[in-house]
Scaffold this motif. Structure first.
Motif, short mmCIF file in Angstrom:
data_model
loop_
_atom_site.label_atom_id
_atom_site.label_comp_id
_atom_site.label_asym_id
_atom_site.label_seq_id
_atom_site.Cartn_x
_atom_site.Cartn_y
_atom_site.Cartn_z
N HIS A 157 0.70 -1.43 -0.23
CA HIS A 157 0.09 -0.01 -0.23
C HIS A 157 0.48 1.43 -0.08
O HIS A 157 -0.06 2.49 -0.23
N GLU A 158 1.65 1.80 0.12
CA GLU A 158 2.66 2.02 0.17
C GLU A 158 2.92 3.81 1.43
O GLU A 158 3.48 4.62 1.06
N THR A 159 2.09 3.42 1.61
CA THR A 159 1.26 3.78 3.04
C THR A 159 2.33 4.37 4.14
O THR A 159 3.28 3.64 4.06
N GLY A 165 5.61 -1.00 8.82
CA GLY A 165 5.02 -2.59 9.60
C GLY A 165 6.05 -3.30 8.06
O GLY A 165 7.06 -4.51 8.45
N ALA A 166 6.85 -3.00 6.96
CA ALA A 166 7.51 -4.11 5.98
C ALA A 166 8.58 -3.84 6.32
O ALA A 166 9.68 -5.19 6.38
N ARG A 167 9.63 -2.36 7.21
CA ARG A 167 11.08 -2.66 7.81
C ARG A 167 11.03 -3.20 8.75
O ARG A 167 11.83 -4.40 9.07
N LYS A 168 10.23 -3.53 9.63
CA LYS A 168 10.70 -4.47 10.68
C LYS A 168 9.99 -5.13 10.39
O LYS A 168 10.75 -6.42 10.90
N TYR A 169 9.24 -5.99 9.77
CA TYR A 169 9.26 -7.42 9.16
C TYR A 169 10.75 -7.81 8.09
O TYR A 169 11.47 -8.60 8.65
N VAL A 170 11.25 -7.07 7.19
CA VAL A 170 12.48 -7.60 6.75
C VAL A 170 14.01 -7.29 7.89
O VAL A 170 14.70 -8.10 7.83
N LEU A 171 13.25 -6.57 9.05
CA LEU A 171 14.45 -6.56 10.12
C LEU A 171 14.79 -6.87 10.84
O LEU A 171 15.42 -7.78 10.88
N TYR A 172 13.52 -7.64 11.71
CA TYR A 172 13.97 -8.67 11.98
C TYR A 172 13.79 -9.96 11.23
O TYR A 172 15.21 -11.05 12.15
N VAL A 243 0.42 -5.63 7.63
CA VAL A 243 -0.77 -3.93 6.86
C VAL A 243 -0.52 -4.16 5.52
O VAL A 243 -0.83 -3.27 4.66
N ALA A 244 -0.41 -5.59 5.59
CA ALA A 244 -0.22 -5.97 3.50
C ALA A 244 -1.42 -6.32 3.06
O ALA A 244 -2.56 -6.45 3.97
N PRO A 245 -2.02 -6.60 1.97
CA PRO A 245 -3.25 -6.89 1.53
C PRO A 245 -3.52 -7.86 2.40
O PRO A 245 -3.00 -9.25 2.51
N THR A 246 -4.44 -8.31 2.18
CA THR A 246 -5.37 -9.94 2.55
C THR A 246 -5.25 -10.84 2.36
O THR A 246 -4.47 -11.70 2.60
#
Length: 498
Positions: A157-159, A165-172, A243-246
Motif C-alpha cells: 500500500h506504500e503508506t 510494518g514492512a521495515r520491521k518485517y524485513v529487519l527482524y 499492513v499488507a493486503p489480505t
C-alpha cells in the motif's frame, strides 16, 4: 531406499519464475491475461508436485543437483515425504489464492497489481526451493530469497504504516538469519563436516559427547535464526506485517512465510540433530518450554485484539508453536501431530484470512465489534469463518482436532501433564477469541444494510464477491475433509518418521 534422479523439483520451482516474467511483460494493459498467467502457473506447479507423490508414497526419494560450487556447497534438491507434504499444501493453496486475489484486488481497486502478482509468484518459487532443499546451504538461499520476495507484498500500500510494518518485517527476518542462522550453519559445518540433511541427524556420537553444550546453544540459534517460525520473543514482525493486503496476509500466515519457518525448524530436528540425540540434549526441553509459552501468551494477546487481522495474527503465532511443540515432545504421536499441523493449520487459517478479506472488501468491516448480525448479509463468508474457527479450537471433524488428538497422545506418551494442560488451556483460549465473533455474526442484530466508504458519499448494498466467496468455501470444506479423512497426511508423516 530407492533414489530417483529427476528435474521435476527444479521444474516446480521454475514454473512460477517463468510466470513472473510473463506477468511483468503483460502488465496492466491486459489484466485478464496477466491473471491467467498466474492461474496457469499455479495449476502447472501443483500438477508437477502431485506427479511426484506416487514415488514418495512408495518409499522413493527424488534428487536433482543443479550446481556444485564446492564439494560441500551444493545447490541440490531432494523430494521426500516431508517436503512433498509442504509442497502439496503450498502449491494447491496458490491456486485457490490466485482466484481469491482477483476478487480482492479488483474489488478493492488496488494499485500495483502487476507487482503484486509477480512477487507472489516469486514467493512461491522460493517456498518450493525450501521444501525441496537437500541441504542447509540450499535451504538458506531460498529462505532468504523468500524474505526479499515478500517485502514488496508487505509494503504494497506504500503508506507510512505499510512502510514501518514492512521495515520491521524485513529487519527482524534479515537480522535473525544473518546473526543466528548463519552462525548455527557455520558451527554445524565445522562440527559435522557436512550440511546435507540425513535421517537420524549428521553429528557423530563422538561430536555429540564432546560438544553437547555447544550443540544445545546452536539448537536454540536455529529456532530463533528461522524467525519466520515466530517463536516468542521474535514474533512481533508477524502482527506488523498485517499492513499488507489480505491475500498477502493469507500467504504469510498459511502458505509460505511462517510455514517455511516451522518447516525449516522441523528439518533441523529430524535431519540435522535427530530424535535420538535430542532425547539426551536438555536444550530440547528449553525449546519445548519456548513453544508452550508462545502458545499460551499469543492466545492471551489475541483475546485483547478487536481488529480481525490482528486477532488472526496472534492466533497464527500461537498455532505455529504447535508444529514445533509436537516434534520436541520426542514421542511418535507428538511428532505426527506436529507434522500434519503444517497442512491442517494452513487450510483453516487461510480460510479465516480469506473471510477477513471478504468482510473488508464487501462490507468494509475490519473490527470484531463491527460484525453484529453480518452472517445475515454474508452467509457464505461467516459459515466458512465458523468452520475455520472450529478447526483452530480443535473441534471434532476438523483437521485441528486430529492435530490436537495426536499432540495430547504424544504428551501422555511423554508423561508431560504440564503440556496436556497447556494444550487444553490453549483450546479454551482459542474458543475465547473465536466464538465471540461467531456469536456476534449469528445472534446479534444487524445494523445497517450498506457499505459506508471512506469518503462518506457512496452507499452500496453488502453483497459477497463470488471470486472471494468460492475460494473461501473450498478451503473451509477441505479443512473438514482433512479432519474426516486425514489418512494421506498421516501416511506422509509416518514416512517422515521411518
Amino acid at each position: 531406499m530407492e533414489i530417483i534422479t529427476s528435474a521435476k523439483p527444479l521444474f516446480a520451482i521454475l514454473v512460477s519464475l517463468i510466470a513472473t516474467i510473463l506477468i511483468s511483460i503483460t502488465g496492466e494493459k491486459a489484466r485478464n491475461l496477466r491473471e491467467a498467467w498466474t492461474i496457469i502457473a499455479s495449476i502447472v506447479k501443483f500438477t508437477i508436485v502431485a506427479s511426484m507423490l506416487p514415488d514418495i508414497l512408495n518409499g522413493r526419494v527424488i534428487e536433482y543437483t543443479l550446481l556444485a560450487i564446492t564439494s560441500e556447497l551444493v545447490l541440490q534438491f531432494k523430494v521426500d515425504a516431508f517436503g512433498i507434504l509442504f509442497a502439496l499444501t503450498s502449491s494447491f493453496l496458490w491456486i485457490i489464492t490466485s482466484f481469491y486475489s482477483i476478487g480482492y484486488m479488483r474489488g478493492h481497486n488496488e494499485k500495483n497489481q502487476t507487482r503484486y502478482y509477480a512477487c507472489f509468484a516469486i514467493a512461491l518459487s522460493t517456498t518450493m526451493g525450501v521444501a525441496f532443499s537437500a541441504n542447509l546451504f540450499t535451504m538458506y538461499l531460498f529462505y532468504e530469497g523468500l524474505t526479499f520476495a515478500t517485502y514488496p507484498l508487505v509494503v504494497h500500500h506504500e503508506t507510512k504504516e505499510a512502510k514501518i510494518g514492512a521495515r520491521k518485517y524485513v529487519l527482524y527476518l534479515f537480522i535473525s538469519a544473518k546473526l543466528f542462522l548463519l552462525t548455527a550453519i557455520a558451527i554445524t559445518y565445522y562440527l559435522a563436516g557436512t550440511l546435507d540433511f540425513q535421517k537420524g541427524g549428521i553429528f557423530t556420537e563422538s561430536v555429540q559427547k564432546a560438544y553437547i553444550s555447544l550443540l544445545g546453544i546452536v539448537f536454540l540459534l536455529y529456532i530463533y535464526g528461522f524467525a519466520k517460525a515466530a517463536v516468542m520473543p521474535l514474533h512481533s514482525w508477524l502482527p506488523a506485517a498485517m499492513v499488507a493486503p489480505t491475500p498477502v496476509s493469507a500467504l504469510l500466515h498459511a502458505v509460505a512465510v511462517v510455514k517455511t519457518g516451522v518447516f525449516a525448524v522441523l528439518k533441523v530436528i529430524f535431519y540435522i540433530y535427530g530424535v535420538d540425540f535430542l532425547k539426551v540434549l536438555y536444550f530440547s526441553d528449553i525449546g519445548l518450554f519456548l513453544a508452550a509459552f508462545t502458545i499460551i501468551m499469543a492466545s492471551i494477546i489475541a483475546l485483547t485484539k478487536d481488529n480481525i487481522k490482528a486477532r488472526l495474527a496472534y492466533s497464527t503465532v500461537s498455532q505455529l508453536s504447535y508444529i514445533i511443540l509436537g516434534p520436541l515432545l520426542l514421542t511418535y504421536s507428538g511428532m505426527i501431530g506436529g507434522i500434519i499441523h503444517i497442512s491442517n493449520h494452513a487450510f483453516a487459517k487461510i480460510t479465516l484470512f480469506f473471510c477477513a478479506g471478504s468482510l473488508y472488501v464487501c462490507a468494509h468491516k475490519t473490527a470484531v465489534s463491527e460484525l453484529d448480525g453480518i452472517a445475515k448479509k454474508m452467509p457464505w463468508t461467516m459459515a466458512a469463518f465458523t468452520i475455520g474457527a472450529l478447526g483452530m479450537i480443535g473441534i471434532p471433524l476438523t483437521g485441528g482436532f486430529v492435530t490436537k488428538w495426536y499432540l495430547l497422545l504424544g504428551s501422555l506418551e511423554k508423561g508431560s501433564i504440564d503440556i496436556v494442560i497447556v494444550l487444553l488451556l490453549s483450546s479454551l483460549l482459542n474458543a475465547g477469541y473465536f466464538l465471540p465473533i461467531v456469536y456476534r455474526a449469528y445472534f446479534k442484530e444487524f445494523k445497517g444494510n450498506h457499505v459506508h466508504h471512506a469518503h462518506g458519499e457512496s452507499h452500496t448494498e453488502i453483497r459477497e464477491n463470488p471470486f472471494m466467496a468460492i475460494p473461501l468455501t473450498i478451503t473451509a470444506i477441505i479443512s473438514l475433509i482433512v479432519g474426516i479423512y486425514p489418512d494421506l497426511l498421516i501416511q506422509l508423516a509416518q514416512e517422515v518418521l521411518k
